[in-house]
Design a protein around this motif. Structure first.
Motif, PDB file in Angstrom:
ATOM      1  N   ILE A 142      42.252  24.715  62.649  1.00 57.74           N
ATOM      2  CA  ILE A 142      41.891  25.208  61.402  1.00 57.74           C
ATOM      3  C   ILE A 142      41.851  24.552  59.472  1.00 57.74           C
ATOM      4  O   ILE A 142      41.305  24.830  59.302  1.00 57.74           O
ATOM      5  CB  ILE A 142      42.883  26.551  61.488  1.00 57.74           C
ATOM      6  CG1 ILE A 142      42.336  27.625  62.638  1.00 57.74           C
ATOM      7  CG2 ILE A 142      42.556  27.225  60.362  1.00 57.74           C
ATOM      8  CD1 ILE A 142      43.218  28.415  63.123  1.00 57.74           C
ATOM      9  N   ARG A 143      43.151  24.308  59.879  1.00 55.29           N
ATOM     10  CA  ARG A 143      43.352  23.700  58.177  1.00 55.29           C
ATOM     11  C   ARG A 143      42.413  22.049  58.641  1.00 55.29           C
ATOM     12  O   ARG A 143      41.801  22.204  56.909  1.00 55.29           O
ATOM     13  CB  ARG A 143      44.970  22.576  58.893  1.00 55.29           C
ATOM     14  CG  ARG A 143      44.879  22.039  57.167  1.00 55.29           C
ATOM     15  CD  ARG A 143      46.515  21.394  57.430  1.00 55.29           C
ATOM     16  NE  ARG A 143      47.878  22.399  57.677  1.00 55.29           N
ATOM     17  CZ  ARG A 143      49.054  21.989  58.170  1.00 55.29           C
ATOM     18  NH1 ARG A 143      48.509  21.548  59.755  1.00 55.29           N
ATOM     19  NH2 ARG A 143      49.460  23.284  58.449  1.00 55.29           N
ATOM     20  N   TRP A 144      42.177  21.506  59.319  1.00 53.15           N
ATOM     21  CA  TRP A 144      41.219  20.485  59.336  1.00 53.15           C
ATOM     22  C   TRP A 144      39.609  21.083  59.078  1.00 53.15           C
ATOM     23  O   TRP A 144      38.969  20.622  58.217  1.00 53.15           O
ATOM     24  CB  TRP A 144      40.580  19.775  60.442  1.00 53.15           C
ATOM     25  CG  TRP A 144      39.814  19.034  60.229  1.00 53.15           C
ATOM     26  CD1 TRP A 144      39.596  17.551  59.445  1.00 53.15           C
ATOM     27  CD2 TRP A 144      38.567  19.516  60.997  1.00 53.15           C
ATOM     28  NE1 TRP A 144      38.302  17.170  59.374  1.00 53.15           N
ATOM     29  CE2 TRP A 144      37.834  18.231  60.414  1.00 53.15           C
ATOM     30  CE3 TRP A 144      37.607  20.054  61.738  1.00 53.15           C
ATOM     31  CZ2 TRP A 144      36.287  17.385  61.206  1.00 53.15           C
ATOM     32  CZ3 TRP A 144      36.235  19.928  61.895  1.00 53.15           C
ATOM     33  CH2 TRP A 144      36.004  18.109  61.922  1.00 53.15           C
ATOM     34  N   ASN A 156      32.005  23.110  50.109  1.00 54.08           N
ATOM     35  CA  ASN A 156      32.192  23.861  48.664  1.00 54.08           C
ATOM     36  C   ASN A 156      32.260  23.080  47.543  1.00 54.08           C
ATOM     37  O   ASN A 156      31.302  23.030  46.875  1.00 54.08           O
ATOM     38  CB  ASN A 156      33.149  24.945  49.065  1.00 54.08           C
ATOM     39  CG  ASN A 156      32.916  25.951  50.048  1.00 54.08           C
ATOM     40  OD1 ASN A 156      31.822  26.547  50.412  1.00 54.08           O
ATOM     41  ND2 ASN A 156      34.221  26.945  49.795  1.00 54.08           N
ATOM     42  N   GLU A 157      32.949  22.293  47.280  1.00 52.34           N
ATOM     43  CA  GLU A 157      33.032  21.259  46.006  1.00 52.34           C
ATOM     44  C   GLU A 157      31.300  20.390  46.284  1.00 52.34           C
ATOM     45  O   GLU A 157      31.149  20.517  44.851  1.00 52.34           O
ATOM     46  CB  GLU A 157      34.276  20.063  45.783  1.00 52.34           C
ATOM     47  CG  GLU A 157      35.429  21.036  46.103  1.00 52.34           C
ATOM     48  CD  GLU A 157      36.808  20.267  46.098  1.00 52.34           C
ATOM     49  OE1 GLU A 157      36.867  18.960  46.582  1.00 52.34           O
ATOM     50  OE2 GLU A 157      37.927  20.359  46.023  1.00 52.34           O
ATOM     51  N   GLU A 158      31.152  20.175  47.182  1.00 49.58           N
ATOM     52  CA  GLU A 158      29.593  19.233  47.022  1.00 49.58           C
ATOM     53  C   GLU A 158      28.804  20.164  46.387  1.00 49.58           C
ATOM     54  O   GLU A 158      28.294  20.271  45.468  1.00 49.58           O
ATOM     55  CB  GLU A 158      29.508  18.347  48.336  1.00 49.58           C
ATOM     56  CG  GLU A 158      30.362  17.424  48.687  1.00 49.58           C
ATOM     57  CD  GLU A 158      30.180  16.818  49.556  1.00 49.58           C
ATOM     58  OE1 GLU A 158      29.093  16.870  50.740  1.00 49.58           O
ATOM     59  OE2 GLU A 158      31.017  16.071  50.266  1.00 49.58           O
ATOM     60  N   GLN A 159      28.722  21.682  47.101  1.00 47.14           N
ATOM     61  CA  GLN A 159      27.428  22.743  46.613  1.00 47.14           C
ATOM     62  C   GLN A 159      27.733  23.346  45.465  1.00 47.14           C
ATOM     63  O   GLN A 159      26.984  23.270  44.544  1.00 47.14           O
ATOM     64  CB  GLN A 159      28.022  23.643  48.099  1.00 47.14           C
ATOM     65  CG  GLN A 159      27.010  23.089  49.610  1.00 47.14           C
ATOM     66  CD  GLN A 159      27.443  24.101  50.140  1.00 47.14           C
ATOM     67  OE1 GLN A 159      28.327  25.390  49.879  1.00 47.14           O
ATOM     68  NE2 GLN A 159      27.449  23.701  51.326  1.00 47.14           N
ATOM     69  N   GLN A 160      29.117  23.089  44.766  1.00 48.33           N
ATOM     70  CA  GLN A 160      29.129  23.549  43.790  1.00 48.33           C
ATOM     71  C   GLN A 160      28.552  22.389  42.554  1.00 48.33           C
ATOM     72  O   GLN A 160      28.020  22.695  41.137  1.00 48.33           O
ATOM     73  CB  GLN A 160      30.567  23.654  43.098  1.00 48.33           C
ATOM     74  CG  GLN A 160      30.789  24.424  42.134  1.00 48.33           C
ATOM     75  CD  GLN A 160      30.704  25.890  41.732  1.00 48.33           C
ATOM     76  OE1 GLN A 160      30.308  26.499  42.565  1.00 48.33           O
ATOM     77  NE2 GLN A 160      30.828  26.431  40.497  1.00 48.33           N
ATOM     78  N   LYS A 161      29.041  21.318  42.957  1.00 49.63           N
ATOM     79  CA  LYS A 161      28.889  19.986  42.205  1.00 49.63           C
ATOM     80  C   LYS A 161      26.774  20.191  41.617  1.00 49.63           C
ATOM     81  O   LYS A 161      26.271  19.508  41.565  1.00 49.63           O
ATOM     82  CB  LYS A 161      28.951  18.662  42.378  1.00 49.63           C
ATOM     83  CG  LYS A 161      30.715  18.009  42.462  1.00 49.63           C
ATOM     84  CD  LYS A 161      30.518  17.170  42.601  1.00 49.63           C
ATOM     85  CE  LYS A 161      31.885  16.345  43.101  1.00 49.63           C
ATOM     86  NZ  LYS A 161      32.413  15.564  43.559  1.00 49.63           N
ATOM     87  N   ASP A 162      26.639  20.376  43.186  1.00 46.28           N
ATOM     88  CA  ASP A 162      24.680  20.280  43.520  1.00 46.28           C
ATOM     89  C   ASP A 162      24.420  21.939  42.598  1.00 46.28           C
ATOM     90  O   ASP A 162      23.506  22.122  41.718  1.00 46.28           O
ATOM     91  CB  ASP A 162      24.104  20.946  44.624  1.00 46.28           C
ATOM     92  CG  ASP A 162      24.116  19.557  45.301  1.00 46.28           C
ATOM     93  OD1 ASP A 162      25.178  18.428  44.466  1.00 46.28           O
ATOM     94  OD2 ASP A 162      24.635  19.813  47.028  1.00 46.28           O
ATOM     95  N   LEU A 200      35.580  23.414  52.161  1.00 47.10           N
ATOM     96  CA  LEU A 200      36.527  23.189  50.695  1.00 47.10           C
ATOM     97  C   LEU A 200      35.953  21.864  49.880  1.00 47.10           C
ATOM     98  O   LEU A 200      35.747  22.388  48.737  1.00 47.10           O
ATOM     99  CB  LEU A 200      38.000  23.337  50.821  1.00 47.10           C
ATOM    100  CG  LEU A 200      38.514  22.624  49.245  1.00 47.10           C
ATOM    101  CD1 LEU A 200      38.311  23.770  48.036  1.00 47.10           C
ATOM    102  CD2 LEU A 200      40.161  22.765  48.899  1.00 47.10           C
ATOM    103  N   SER A 201      35.422  21.150  51.033  1.00 47.75           N
ATOM    104  CA  SER A 201      35.259  19.718  50.508  1.00 47.75           C
ATOM    105  C   SER A 201      33.798  20.292  50.603  1.00 47.75           C
ATOM    106  O   SER A 201      32.864  19.090  49.252  1.00 47.75           O
ATOM    107  CB  SER A 201      35.615  18.582  51.514  1.00 47.75           C
ATOM    108  OG  SER A 201      34.997  18.589  52.371  1.00 47.75           O
TER     109      SER A 201
END
Length: 95
Positions: free
Chosen positions: A53-55, A64-70, A61-62
């Motif tokens: 679950i943590r992985w 989401n961060e990439e999508q936020q940059k996009d 999250l990573s």
């Protein structure tokens, strides 16, 4: 004195009772050991599930961060396109 007399009269029966009591104690020990091992296995599985679950959460999250940059990049591109469109409208229709 009564116990010694009973032991002398019923020696085989007393031995069988003692052996049965020992066998019950041994089986109880085996049951306790099995319960402990099963709990350890369940705890290990629970830990593995938590790690999975943590992985998955870190991966999401990573992403989401990439999508936020996009998204930020697309917003910037959209703003530039809107500005160019406004410039074209000003050139065509005047300010």
């Amino acid at each position: 004195m009564v116990w010694k007399e009973y032991w002398k009269k019923n020696k085989p029966l007393c031995i069988v009772i003692i052996l049965l009591a020992a066998m019950v104690l041994y089986q109880q020990f085996l049951i306790t050991d099995l319960q402990e091992r099963m709990m350890n296995i369940e705890a290990q599985q629970y830990d593995d599930q938590l790690n999975d679950i943590r992985w998955e959460a870190e991966t999401a999250l990573s992403q989401n961060e990439e999508q936020q940059k996009d998204i930020i990049q697309l917003q910037g591109h959209t703003t530039k396109q809107e500005w160019r469109l406004m410039e074209m409208e000003w050139d065509t229709y005047g300010k």
